[in-house]
Design an enzyme around this catalytic site. Structure first.
Site, PDB file in Angstrom:
ATOM      1  CD  GLU A 192       7.063   3.404 -12.670  1.00  0.00           C
ATOM      2  OE1 GLU A 192       6.125   4.412 -12.804  1.00  0.00           O
ATOM      3  OE2 GLU A 192       8.103   3.282 -12.130  1.00  0.00           O
ATOM      4  CG  HIS A 234     -16.349   6.209  -5.364  1.00  0.00           C
ATOM      5  ND1 HIS A 234     -17.234   6.176  -6.470  1.00  0.00           N
ATOM      6  CD2 HIS A 234     -17.019   6.414  -3.623  1.00  0.00           C
ATOM      7  CE1 HIS A 234     -18.466   5.225  -6.114  1.00  0.00           C
ATOM      8  NE2 HIS A 234     -18.311   5.366  -4.720  1.00  0.00           N
ATOM      9  CE  LYS A 270      11.059  11.372 -10.672  1.00  0.00           C
ATOM     10  NZ  LYS A 270      10.633  11.405 -12.509  1.00  0.00           N
ATOM     11  CB  SER A 291      15.533  10.771 -13.557  1.00  0.00           C
ATOM     12  OG  SER A 291      15.760  11.139 -14.227  1.00  0.00           O
TER      13      SER A 291
END
Ligand code: ARG
Length: 468
Positions: free
Chosen positions: A294, A160, A287, A281
């Site tokens: 992804e 979970h 970043k 970024s």
């Protein structure tokens, strides 16, 4: 006749095709990917026509050579049929006729584009499946190498997405090894049903010529021939099965991708992304983004879409061939390209894109109650019924949370106040390392089990894959 496409069809047609319809009908833009398979299948067909006496052996030989010439022209970039050629099959026949004159027109005796396209697609898929299987092996190899380095590294295990019980990081990585193994086997199963020859089924009903289907099947390396011509030309379940197997590969890659994304977040901090595989970024200088996993996660949707798309194409089709079937190809081609690129990218990420952070992992496995089950197990081993032990430890965890303590902070009198069976060895029993080591049941995370599982995984990959 100002429109060459109109020249394709019999004298039944009097006007040329509308240019928009030429474009709309054409599949050459993508089925050119089948060209080499089309040539191979046509060569087998020509040999068969010669063998059974439908054409002379010399004619057969000339057809085979003419087709070989087209292969060379293609490989050297000289044969590049445009959209005025409806599809790859017609483009080849036309070029063959340019090369051989009237003899080229004999090639299509006793076959149809319907059995032809089915044959080509199966040959294509058979090749691609082999390549995908090799790529799965590379992914497995990367997983095993990483697991070997991290047999003793302990990572929180979750259910979970809540911390549950600590596990060996190797055990976690090997879970993906086993998924990839089933993916590899599944592709092999699909290959068995891809490798059936529809050649000779004709347009739908077979042919009056004395063809030898077993012979062409044998030349092309098919295991069997379709026993029913209507089925042979209209079956695409082999393609659906392949898309299903490809979708499951993507499910597995996507789950791994999701874990890497989570692990690399500041909240988890279990891995850092190396500069080789991460991106920045354009506005936030601090970043570092997990673009690669992804993208893998994102491309998964595309592959599922192709499976769904072809299922829908197929569901309402009456027997036998319908032009709707031309829609199978882009789904297959894009799936193959997508899955290949994702397998390659994930393999690179595992090899050099992530670095596990041992200090952070050690902290993570020591900071919670993931050893609570082991306290209950401790009492159960001393004869306390597990459910009673479970309830006692539940109360203990609540008290610890209220007092801002961990189980390992309790003093021996505190343990014994809870239950007289507790002794000094409780401290050892609840260290993360012992908690992992104790789970030595078959398939569990105990170090001894994982060591065996690693050996078996390496043996399965074998020396052929760089492991001995
Ligand atoms: N381009 C077609 C396809 O991909 C080839 C078969 C055409 N057959 C036909 N009867 N129009 O399905």
């Amino acid at each position: 006749m100002d429109n060459p496409a109109a020249g394709t069809w019999s004298q039944r047609f009097t006007t040329t095709l509308h240019p928009a319809i030429v474009q709309f009908n054409a599949s050459i833009g993508f089925d050119i990917q089948l060209l080499t398979y089309d040539l191979t299948a046509s060569q087998a067909h020509a040999q068969m026509l010669g063998k059974v006496g439908i054409i002379s052996p010399t004619e057969a030989q000339q057809l085979v050579s003419g087709l070989e010439q087209i292969r060379q022209e293609f490989l050297q970039g000289q044969f590049r049929p445009g959209p005025d050629q409806e599809d790859v099959h017609l483009a080849v026949e036309r070029r063959l006729t340019e090369i051989l004159g009237d003899l080229g027109k004999k090639l299509h005796t006793a076959r149809s584009r319907n059995d032809q396209v089915g044959t080509d697609t199966r040959l294509y898929l058979r090749d691609q499946i082999q390549q995908l299987q090799q790529q799965l092996r590379q992914l497995q190899l990367a997983l095993v190498s990483l697991a070997r380095q991290h047999l003793e590294t302990i990572i929180p295990g979750y259910t979970h997405l809540q911390r549950a019980q600590p596990v060996s990081l190797a055990h976690h990585l090997l879970a993906y090894f086993h998924m990839a193994q089933r993916d590899w086997e599944r592709l092999g199963d699909v290959a068995g049903r891809v490798n059936i020859s529809p050649l000779g089924c004709g347009a739908l009903a077979g042919t009056p010529f004395p063809i030898d289907r077993q012979y062409t099947a044998q030349l092309l390396g098919f295991d069997q021939v379709y026993a029913n011509s209507l089925d042979g030309v209209s079956d695409r379940d082999f393609a659906l099965e392949f898309l299903g197997a490809a979708s499951i590969i993507m499910v597995h890659l996507s789950r791994l991708a999701e874990e890497i994304i989570l692990w690399s977040s500041q909240e988890f901090g279990f891995v850092t992304l190396t500069d080789r595989c991460a991106t920045g970024s354009s506005i936030m200088p601090q970043k570092k983004n997990p673009d690669v996993p992804e993208l893998v996660r994102g491309k998964t949707g595309r592959v599922f879409g192709h499976l769904q798309g072809l299922l829908v194409v197929m569901k309402g089709l009456p027997l036998a061939y319908n032009k709707d079937l031309q829609e199978d190809k882009e789904a297959l081609f894009d799936t193959v390209t997508t899955v290949k690129s994702c397998l390659e990218a994930m393999t690179v990420v595992l090899q050099e894109g992530i670095e596990f952070q041992p200090e952070r992992l050690e902290q993570a496995v020591g900071e919670d109650f993931a050893n609570a089950t082991d306290v209950a197990d401790y009492l159960a081993r001393k004869g306390v019924p597990f459910r009673d032990a479970y309830n006692l430890v539940g109360q203990l965890v609540r008290t610890c949370i209220e007092q801002g303590k961990l189980l390992s902070d309790l003093t021996l009198p505190q343990w014994q106040a809870l239950h007289p069976q507790f002794a000094a060895d409780i401290y050892q029993a609840i260290t993360p390392r012992q908690v992992v080591a104790a789970r030595n049941s078959y398939g569990g995370t105990g170090f001894a089990q994982v060591r065996q599982a690693l050996d078996q995984a390496e043996a399965l990959l074998g020396p052929a894959h760089g492991l001995v």
